[in-house]
Design a protein around this motif. Structure first.
Motif, short mmCIF file in Angstrom:
data_model
loop_
_atom_site.label_atom_id
_atom_site.label_comp_id
_atom_site.label_asym_id
_atom_site.label_seq_id
_atom_site.Cartn_x
_atom_site.Cartn_y
_atom_site.Cartn_z
N GLY A 159 0.87 -1.17 0.00
CA GLY A 159 0.00 0.00 0.00
C GLY A 159 0.90 1.21 0.00
N ALA A 160 0.97 1.92 -1.12
CA ALA A 160 1.97 2.98 -1.29
C ALA A 160 1.32 4.34 -1.38
CB ALA A 160 2.81 2.72 -2.53
N LEU A 161 1.90 5.32 -0.71
CA LEU A 161 1.54 6.73 -0.82
C LEU A 161 2.83 7.47 -1.08
CD1 LEU A 161 -0.84 8.81 1.44
CD2 LEU A 161 1.45 9.63 0.91
N TYR A 162 2.89 8.19 -2.20
CA TYR A 162 4.16 8.81 -2.57
C TYR A 162 3.91 10.01 -3.47
CZ TYR A 162 3.58 5.82 -6.79
OH TYR A 162 3.10 5.19 -7.92
N PHE A 163 4.99 10.72 -3.76
CA PHE A 163 4.94 11.90 -4.62
C PHE A 163 5.79 11.67 -5.87
CE2 PHE A 163 3.82 13.75 -0.52
CZ PHE A 163 2.78 14.61 -0.86
N SER A 164 5.26 12.07 -7.02
CA SER A 164 6.02 12.05 -8.28
C SER A 164 5.96 13.44 -8.91
CB SER A 164 5.42 11.02 -9.26
OG SER A 164 5.69 9.70 -8.84
N GLN A 165 7.03 13.80 -9.60
CA GLN A 165 7.06 15.14 -10.21
C GLN A 165 6.41 15.12 -11.59
OE1 GLN A 165 10.83 17.17 -10.91
NE2 GLN A 165 10.00 19.03 -10.01
N MET A 166 5.11 14.84 -11.60
CA MET A 166 4.31 14.82 -12.82
C MET A 166 3.88 16.24 -13.19
SD MET A 166 1.96 11.64 -11.46
CE MET A 166 0.72 11.79 -12.76
N ASP A 167 3.50 16.42 -14.45
CA ASP A 167 2.92 17.69 -14.88
C ASP A 167 1.53 17.84 -14.26
OD1 ASP A 167 5.04 18.53 -16.52
OD2 ASP A 167 4.33 17.25 -18.14
N ALA A 168 1.22 19.05 -13.79
CA ALA A 168 -0.05 19.28 -13.11
C ALA A 168 -1.25 18.99 -13.99
CB ALA A 168 -0.10 20.72 -12.60
N ARG A 370 19.48 17.58 -4.82
CA ARG A 370 18.72 17.37 -6.05
C ARG A 370 17.28 16.96 -5.73
NH1 ARG A 370 18.97 19.68 -10.78
NH2 ARG A 370 18.38 18.34 -12.52
N MET A 371 17.12 16.13 -4.70
CA MET A 371 15.77 15.73 -4.30
C MET A 371 14.97 16.94 -3.85
SD MET A 371 14.01 12.85 -4.10
CE MET A 371 12.45 13.54 -4.64
N GLY A 372 15.61 17.84 -3.14
CA GLY A 372 14.93 19.05 -2.67
C GLY A 372 14.44 19.93 -3.79
N GLN A 373 15.19 19.99 -4.88
CA GLN A 373 14.73 20.79 -6.03
C GLN A 373 13.43 20.22 -6.61
OE1 GLN A 373 18.00 20.94 -8.79
NE2 GLN A 373 19.34 22.06 -7.39
N ALA A 374 13.34 18.90 -6.64
CA ALA A 374 12.13 18.27 -7.17
C ALA A 374 10.94 18.44 -6.24
CB ALA A 374 12.39 16.78 -7.41
N LEU A 375 11.19 18.52 -4.94
CA LEU A 375 10.10 18.59 -3.96
C LEU A 375 9.32 19.89 -4.02
CD1 LEU A 375 11.71 16.99 -0.77
CD2 LEU A 375 10.17 15.93 -2.43
N LYS A 376 9.76 20.83 -4.84
CA LYS A 376 9.05 22.11 -4.95
C LYS A 376 7.74 21.98 -5.70
CE LYS A 376 13.36 24.79 -4.77
NZ LYS A 376 14.26 25.72 -5.51
N SER A 377 7.58 20.91 -6.46
CA SER A 377 6.33 20.72 -7.21
C SER A 377 6.11 19.23 -7.44
CB SER A 377 6.39 21.45 -8.55
OG SER A 377 5.19 21.25 -9.28
N MET A 378 5.26 18.63 -6.60
CA MET A 378 5.03 17.19 -6.66
C MET A 378 3.55 16.87 -6.68
SD MET A 378 8.16 15.95 -6.60
CE MET A 378 8.40 14.31 -5.92
N VAL A 379 3.20 15.71 -7.23
CA VAL A 379 1.82 15.23 -7.29
C VAL A 379 1.68 14.02 -6.38
CG1 VAL A 379 0.08 14.17 -8.80
CG2 VAL A 379 1.44 16.11 -9.62
N LEU A 380 0.59 13.97 -5.62
CA LEU A 380 0.36 12.89 -4.67
C LEU A 380 -0.24 11.67 -5.37
CD1 LEU A 380 0.37 11.90 -1.72
CD2 LEU A 380 -1.93 12.86 -1.50
#
Length: 451
Positions: A159-168, A370-380
């Motif tokens: 059962g996974a809950l995560y963030f991906s840097q997808m286009d909004a 680098r991970m922090g740069q991606a965390l600025k815009s993530m999709v749940l």
């Protein structure tokens, strides 16, 4: 993450990137809260089903464009013609996919759902904002919390809950072949550069499609933050940075990092995981343990910056739990050669990779910065799935298969190596499920949970 679909609507696992008009699309309500020290406000968010699970048929009728794990060459001779000939349908969330909301702010995902036309295995959904774009998150200098019940999720499931840097918007504005967008769950990507995504960048993934594996020539890559991967016996949280930011398409097994090309990938497929059991703490998480998986609990993840400000660099990722009104701090590492810590940081990743004999590709692609740069815009993303590639042994059992149990890092949990066999799980544990609830988005650290 590899997600297997045995049989979907009308006995076909198919999708497309233009909306059809046979089945109404009614995303499931799942409001979330945005919190500060002064209190929380409600957002009218929903969850939308990933396009990979949807029925796609010809735009002039009901013939499947994809059936029996292969494309119909009449309608999909190539990627561009396929999107012209095929449409992506709405979804009956509960009846076909086992996705429901037992109460306001909760989401239950069933493992196997039987329908008159076959069965659906697993699901993947995204949090959708009222404007029909994905709800995006800036996680830096914030904390994220949610409640979860994994009591009905046995060994071998995730059962996974995560963030991906997808286009909004699901990639709709970038790719003319995508007319469905986020409302129909398009645009998925993660750090594994999955090649089982049937439409990528507005084109069908037809070229070199392998009927046996369900993989195509293209993969869809982006940074990924695994907040929560777990069943009732084991858990891990894992950042996966990439050299590139946002979604990108790879081509071919070598570029996508498949097989022995794992470290050719632009993304860190391994990630830097924090799994209590793997780190020498066998009595922290599980039935009757310190975090007792027989009952629901709150998971809190904090993204700490170097200067304590929103503009700082990601320094640490912290974890704590709340159960029965009691805060349970994350357990500290108990591995020879690794300084005791209960947070993920560049130093932790370097030390634990060395202790386990693993390549520190996390550091090579840029680590926490680098991970922090991606965390600025993530999709749940929220999902439940079984693993047709590795039987989920990397999460809850011995991995790799030939690893010595006495070697540091090999044992990921107490589950049997055979417990993750998909055929066994789907036949013997079809009623398994995971329930998520009370999703709250941060503001001030310490504002999303009560001690």
């Amino acid at each position: 993450m590899y997600l297997a679909i045995i049989c979907l609507y009308l006995a076909a696992s198919v999708l497309g990137q233009r909306p059809g008009n046979v089945i109404a699309e009614n995303a499931v309500s799942m409001p979330m809260q945005t919190c500060t020290k002064g209190g929380c406000t409600l957002e009218n968010t929903k969850v939308v089903l990933d396009a990979n699970w949807r029925w796609i048929h010809t735009n002039s009728g009901y013939t499947n464009c994809y059936n029996g794990n292969q494309w119909d060459p009449k309608y999909c001779p190539d990627g561009k013609k396929c999107v012209q000939n095929c449409v992506l349908e709405g979804a009956d969330y509960q009846k076909t996919y086992g996705i429901s909301s037992p109460s306001s702010g909760s989401l239950k995902l069933n493992f196997v759902t039987n329908t008159p036309n076959g069965k659906t295995v697993g699901s993947r959904v995204y949090l959708l904002a009222p404007n029909n774009n994905y709800r995006t998150f800036n996680l830096l200098n914030r904390e994220f919390s949610f409640d979860v019940d994994v009591s009905n999720l046995p060994c071998g499931l995730n059962g996974a809950l995560y963030f991906s840097q997808m286009d909004a918007d699901g990639g709709m504005s970038k790719h003319s072949g995508n007319k469905a967008g986020a409302k129909y769950g398009t645009g998925y990507c993660d750090a594994q550069c999955p090649q089982d995504i049937k439409f990528i960048n507005g084109e069908a993934n037809v070229n070199n499609w392998n009927r046996n594996s369900g993989f195509g020539n293209y993969g869809s890559c982006c940074p990924e933050m695994d907040i929560w991967e777990a069943n009732s016996d084991s858990t891990a949280y894992t950042p996966h940075p990439c050299r590139t930011l946002g979604q990108s398409r790879c081509s071919g097994n070598s570029q996508c990092g498949a097989g022995n090309s794992r470290y050719n990938n632009v993304c860190d497929r391994d990630g830097c995981d924090f799994n209590p059991y793997r780190l020498g703490n066998q009595n922290f998480f599980g039935p009757g343990k310190q975090v007792d998986t027989r009952r629901p609990f709150t998971v809190v993840t904090q993204f700490v910056t170097s200067n304590g400000q929103d503009n700082g660099q990601l320094k640490e990722i912290r974890r704590l739990y709340v159960q029965n009104g009691k805060v349970v701090q994350n357990v500290k590492t108990n591995i020879k050669g690794v300084s005791a810590t209960n947070v993920i940081s560049d130093a932790y990743c370097k030390n634990v990779k060395s202790a386990f004999g693993d390549r520190n590709y996390f550091g090579e692609v840029g680590g926490m910065g680098r991970m922090g740069q991606a965390l600025k815009s993530m999709v749940l993303v929220l999902s439940v799935w079984d693993d047709h590639v590795a039987g989920m042994k990397w999460l809850d059992s011995r991995y790799p298969d030939n690893g010595l149990p006495s070697k540091a890092g090999v044992m990921r949990g107490r589950c049997s190596p055979s417990s993750g066999d998909p055929n066994t799980l789907e036949s013997q544990s079809p009623g398994s499920s995971v329930t998520y609830s009370n999703i709250k988005q941060f503001g001030t650290m310490g504002s999303t949970y009560k001690s």
